[in-house]
Design a protein around this motif. Structure first.
Motif, mmCIF file in Angstrom:
data_model
loop_
_atom_site.group_PDB
_atom_site.id
_atom_site.type_symbol
_atom_site.label_atom_id
_atom_site.label_comp_id
_atom_site.label_asym_id
_atom_site.label_seq_id
_atom_site.Cartn_x
_atom_site.Cartn_y
_atom_site.Cartn_z
ATOM 1 N N LEU A 175 92.962 6.471 -74.564
ATOM 2 C CA LEU A 175 93.311 5.054 -74.743
ATOM 3 C C LEU A 175 94.088 4.517 -73.546
ATOM 4 C CD1 LEU A 175 94.294 4.822 -78.528
ATOM 5 C CD2 LEU A 175 92.435 3.610 -77.400
ATOM 6 N N VAL B 10 92.840 1.400 -70.924
ATOM 7 C CA VAL B 10 93.465 0.130 -70.550
ATOM 8 C C VAL B 10 93.909 0.127 -69.082
ATOM 9 C CG1 VAL B 10 94.164 -0.441 -72.885
ATOM 10 C CG2 VAL B 10 95.736 0.812 -71.414
ATOM 11 N N ARG B 11 94.079 1.312 -68.491
ATOM 12 C CA ARG B 11 94.447 1.314 -67.078
ATOM 13 C C ARG B 11 93.257 0.838 -66.244
ATOM 14 N NH1 ARG B 11 95.346 6.396 -66.082
ATOM 15 N NH2 ARG B 11 97.388 6.307 -67.069
ATOM 16 N N THR B 12 92.052 1.389 -66.545
ATOM 17 C CA THR B 12 90.876 0.993 -65.759
ATOM 18 C C THR B 12 90.294 -0.327 -66.239
ATOM 19 O OG1 THR B 12 89.674 2.472 -67.192
ATOM 20 C CG2 THR B 12 90.166 3.272 -64.993
ATOM 21 N N GLY B 13 90.675 -0.771 -67.426
ATOM 22 C CA GLY B 13 90.246 -2.092 -67.877
ATOM 23 C C GLY B 13 89.042 -2.053 -68.802
ATOM 24 N N LEU B 14 89.002 -3.021 -69.735
ATOM 25 C CA LEU B 14 87.927 -3.059 -70.732
ATOM 26 C C LEU B 14 86.598 -3.430 -70.089
ATOM 27 C CD1 LEU B 14 89.782 -4.832 -73.678
ATOM 28 C CD2 LEU B 14 89.773 -2.427 -73.017
ATOM 29 N N ALA B 15 86.646 -4.257 -69.025
ATOM 30 C CA ALA B 15 85.397 -4.654 -68.369
ATOM 31 C C ALA B 15 84.699 -3.433 -67.790
ATOM 32 C CB ALA B 15 85.689 -5.676 -67.274
ATOM 33 N N LEU C 273 89.677 -5.042 -77.552
ATOM 34 C CA LEU C 273 91.130 -5.099 -77.342
ATOM 35 C C LEU C 273 91.871 -4.839 -78.657
ATOM 36 C CD1 LEU C 273 93.634 -5.800 -75.620
ATOM 37 C CD2 LEU C 273 93.268 -8.193 -76.225
ATOM 38 N N ALA D 91 91.398 -1.263 -79.829
ATOM 39 C CA ALA D 91 92.201 -0.335 -79.032
ATOM 40 C C ALA D 91 93.630 -0.367 -79.541
ATOM 41 C CB ALA D 91 92.118 -0.712 -77.557
#
Lengths: 485, 435
Positions: free
Chosen positions: B154, B158-163, B210, B213
């Motif tokens: 998790l 979020v560090r690398t991003g949801l996109a 989001l 998560a």
């Protein structure tokens, strides 16, 4: 930017590139110290999740687009066994899909006769079936009831407006394809009204529209149409003139037919002493009047199609020109045309188009053409076919088109003959070709014979399937009849 | 042993694995090919002459229900069993009285033996507290490891991003799910797997991912503090991660008497597992849900008719309301009701959902009985109440709902899920019907 929007941006790009927002203080949310960026974002995501779900609001829709509720149904609902059978057909058909569509149509017609309607819970499934089966769609009303009509208007506005009483101004505004459909409908119910409608609009229509709309007059053509058709012969568009000429071919008492007769008569002579034969000349170069009547002009290069001109004249002229010149009846007249295949073909097409029964009967003796058979009155039609089959030497596959158009259910004699053909040694292939309509065509009495045939050992699987379909259809149909009694 | 009520034809149809089976069974459901048929309180049996020399031996245990047939069909139950039940349902064969056929008796005995052996095994397992404690400790170690692995995933997410996550192939999500399954967290695995397709299927995928998560994050936190949770909170958490409760543990708990009213039922099939949810309401207003599962190709238990009152006792799984429940006695339908009772408005329903989320943030589905709502077209359809509030419909045959209600106000029972309503039954003309 709101807190949620910032949170969203940070999450999409990743906390590696975009720091998370600070949590909303006014919600009384105090994060613990020393959180990493990721932990802070995930904490806030959890908060956003719970807040969103706990604070959900309903949508407010404009009540103006709320449709009016359905008016009450006046016919009583089909109940008990009838409803159960329709449910079965719609949800778990015990028969093939083709038979299913036919049985649903039967159900709708039986319901109409006994003034019952489809139960509300089955309306949606029925409309869905009608979307793919035009045969079912045609018979939806009135059995589908007020509720069904309401749902159809609501969900399929296009299908439900089939009014035959087209009003001049509205009709004039329709696209040309829709206009043709509407006009054809009107033509069926009220030919004169259709004629008046088209006559009024005639001068405002494009050539293509004039041709397409005039074409609908093939339905219920009558002597009163002649004026409009004569007017169309003078049209500046060739396509319109051709439609008018082909429609006038169907009116042997018209002025054009008389003109054609005057052109045909001088071309015909009887010669021969022992073996009399027609001698037929090719027509001369067309004059202006002949061109107007639709006889082909000389082409720009090459030889003119003189035989084609002869065909046009034969199709336009009354058939009694032939009998008058021959001095005998149609059958004997045809005997004098032995070998003149092209001419007989033209005569055949003309007789079928005009449904001239004397000629049709005589022609059917020499040519087994489906167009001829379709002209005969029902009883006679079937008799002629039975006689033809019994005559022997029939190619069974040539029968398929003849049988397809036969009025249903067939009489016992025809049913008997066809079942004999099917069960003959090589009848399996014929059975397969008839499969699409045989169950609906055979009369109720022949179900027993089919049942017996089925019990006989038979390795021909397709044939067994067809016979089984017949038995299934007939017994289901019987249950339907009893359910509505 | 109480006498099993004769099944209705609808109930037999409901037991069929697919439409073609029931169609095939209908053709066999005539006395011709059948011999040696009979029935008693729990069994129906008969022999069916097929294309082979020896007739197929068919036995059905009505209580479970369970089916056996000597035919090679992989359909379950096969057409022979269905045909036999159809004949029996119609009263055309297999009447009570005949002596139980040998093959049927033999099968019933074998089943009895197996069940007894299973029970013995289970009770032996339970009676060995040391082994039991070790199994539990092993499992918790495995789950703890799985949860910390998931926590790391998790934070990476979020560090690398949801996109970036959306650009991952489905196999990436599936791999995460597989690790969760290995860690005995199948409930979480299911959610992650679903997300793998949701990120492409849903227009609101970014918010969806989001919020989920966040929910998963909260779940890992709750797992770490599971010793501080109340028994009910912990039970809800167990359901969320997919740690099933043995039905034997539930059977021993308090049993609630009937009659229970069936509010509505829903069947789903995700390609791997079929699930059936039956919402019921007890005499004191308690709402509970009975869950049934079946693997692909197997038959789910026969669905209960919406609007039926059942004479049955019910035990509840631990957790916050509405609780999962199981039937603890044979189900005997008593009759059909004419109304489901007083429904609520859309605003009230949303308040109830809000309260339920506060109680158990893991739960995504809430049963609601709406009063006087009108079904109207548009997208997947809407329900609206008298005050102008509206909720979108999800996952329901809109035409059928419109045809049943005619656009008039009705009482409607359904599941509120993600701000949308899945209608399961409506009350029309003094009857509860399923769209």
């Amino acid at each position: 930017m709101t807190w949620l929007a910032e949170l969203r941006t940070s999450a999409l790009l990743g906390t590696g590139r975009h720091a998370p927002p600070s949590p909303p203080v006014d919600l009384g949310f105090r994060p613990p110290d020393g959180l990493s960026r990721e932990e802070s974002l995930l904490d806030q995501a959890a908060l956003a999740d719970v807040i969103t779900r706990a604070a959900r609001r309903s949508s407010r829709l404009d009540t103006a687009d709320l449709p009016d509720p359905s008016p009450p149904d006046d016919a009583p609902e089909a109940s008990g066994e009838a409803a159960r059978l329709l449910d079965l057909l719609l949800t778990q058909p015990p028969v093939s899909l083709e038979l299913r569509a036919q049985l649903v149509t039967d159900w709708l017609q039986l319901a109409e006769t006994s003034r019952r309607r489809v139960p509300h819970r089955l309306v949606a499934a029925l409309l869905a079936l009608a979307d793919t089966k035009p045969g079912v769609a045609e018979h939806l009303h009135p059995a589908i009831g007020t509720r069904g009509l309401w749902l159809q208007v609501l969900t399929r506005p296009k299908d439900s407006v089939l009014s035959s009483s087209a009003n001049v101004t509205e009709w004039a505004e329709l696209g040309s394809a829709d206009a043709a459909v509407e006009l054809e409908g009107l033509r069926r119910s009220d030919p004169a009204a259709a004629r008046n409608l088209l006559g009024k609009q005639w001068d405002d229509l494009s050539a293509r529209e004039r041709a397409a709309l005039l074409g609908t007059f093939a339905v219920n053509i009558q002597t009163d149409d002649e004026d409009l058709l004569e007017r169309a012969l003078d049209d500046k568009a060739k396509s319109v003139r051709e439609v008018a000429a082909s429609l006038l071919d169907r009116l042997p008492a018209s002025a054009r037919a008389a003109r054609m007769a005057a052109r045909l008569r001088p071309l015909l002579r009887i010669k021969g002493v022992l073996r009399k034969q027609f001698e037929i000349d090719v027509p001369p170069e067309p004059d202006a009047a002949a061109l107007r009547d639709g006889i082909a002009p000389n082409p720009r290069s090459g030889e003119p199609d003189r035989l084609g001109r002869l065909d046009t004249i034969i199709r336009g002229a009354p058939l009694d020109v032939w009998t008058t010149v021959a001095g005998r009846g149609p059958a004997a007249t045809l005997a004098l045309l032995d070998g003149e295949t092209r001419v007989v073909n033209a005569i055949l097409a003309t007789a079928a188009l005009r449904a001239d029964l004397d000629w049709v009967r005589a022609l059917f003796d020499v040519r087994k053409d489906v167009r001829l058979l379709n002209c005969l009155p029902d009883g006679e039609r079937e008799l002629s076919l039975v006689r033809h089959i019994r005559g022997g030497g029939v190619n069974p596959f040539a029968l398929v088109p003849l049988l397809r158009d036969m009025p249903r259910p067939w009489g016992p004699a025809l049913a008997e003959e066809i079942l004999t053909l099917i069960t003959a040694k090589n009848g399996g292939q014929l059975a397969t070709m008839l499969a699409a309509f045989l169950p609906m065509a055979l009369p109720l009495d022949s179900a027993d014979r089919c049942r017996r045939l089925l019990e006989r050992s038979d390795d021909d699987a397709p044939r067994r399937r067809v016979l089984r379909d017949v038995v299934q259809y007939q017994s289901f149909r019987q249950s339907l009849t009893e359910a509505f009694r | 042993m109480s006498i099993m009520a004769r099944w209705s034809e609808e109930r037999v149809i409901g037991a069929a694995p697919d439409e073609s089976s029931i169609a095939a069974a209908r053709k066999l459901a005539r006395p011709g090919p059948w011999s040696d048929t009979g029935s008693n309180d729990v069994l129906v049996w008969g022999k069916c002459q097929g294309s082979g020399k020896t007739p197929y031996q068919v036995s059905v245990d009505l209580a479970t229900p369970a089916y056996r047939c000597s035919c090679p069909s992989r359909k379950f139950p096969c057409k022979h069993a269905l045909a036999l039940l159809l004949l029996w349902a119609r009263g055309e064969a297999a009447d009570v009285g005949a002596e139980t056929a040998d093959f049927a008796q033999e099968w019933a005995d074998q089943r009895g033996d197996r069940a007894a052996a299973r029970e013995r095994r289970q009770s032996e397992q339970q009676t060995d507290p040391v082994a039991q404690a070790k199994r539990l400790a092993d499992r918790l170690t495995l789950m703890d490891a799985g949860i910390s692995d998931f926590t790391r995933w998790l934070t990476d997410l979020v560090r690398t991003g949801l996109a970036a996550a959306r650009n991952q192939p489905y196999g990436w999500w599936d791999g995460v799910a597989a690790r969760l399954v290995d860690a005995q967290l199948p409930g979480l695995a299911e959610q992650v797997r679903a997300m793998g397709s949701d990120v492409h299927a849903r227009a609101d995928w970014a918010d969806h991912l989001l919020f989920h998560a966040g929910r998963w994050w909260a779940l890992t936190k709750a797992w770490g503090r599971r010793d501080d949770l109340t028994p009910n909170e912990f039970a809800d958490l167990r359901v969320a991660v997919g740690w099933a409760m043995a039905s034997a543990d539930v059977q021993g708990t308090e049993v609630l008497p009937g009659p229970w009213l069936v509010l509505g039922a829903h069947r789903s099939d995700d390609g791997r597992l079929q699930q059936q949810r039956t919402w019921i309401r007890g005499p004191d207003g308690t709402v509970a849900v009975v869950l049934d599962f079946a693997a692909q190709g197997e038959a789910l238990t026969t669905p209960q008719l919406a609007g039926a009152e059942l004479d049955v006792t019910v035990a509840r799984y631990p957790g916050s309301a509405p609780q999962r429940a199981m039937f603890t006695s044979p189900v005997t339908p008593r009759g059909l009701v004419h109304s489901l009772g007083e429904g609520c408005s859309i605003a009230q329903a949303l308040e109830l959902e809000s309260a339920a989320v506060a109680l158990s943030p893991w739960r995504e589905r809430h049963p609601v009985l709406f009063g006087g709502v009108r079904v109207s077209p548009g997208d997947h359809g809407w329900i609206r109440d008298g005050s102008g509030d509206a909720l979108p419909i999800v996952d329901a045959p809109l035409d059928s709902l419109l045809a049943l209600t005619g656009g008039h106000p009705v009482d409607l029972f359904g599941e509120l899920e993600d701000g949308r309503v899945r209608p399961l039954s409506v009350v029309v003309g003094e009857a509860v019907v399923t769209p």
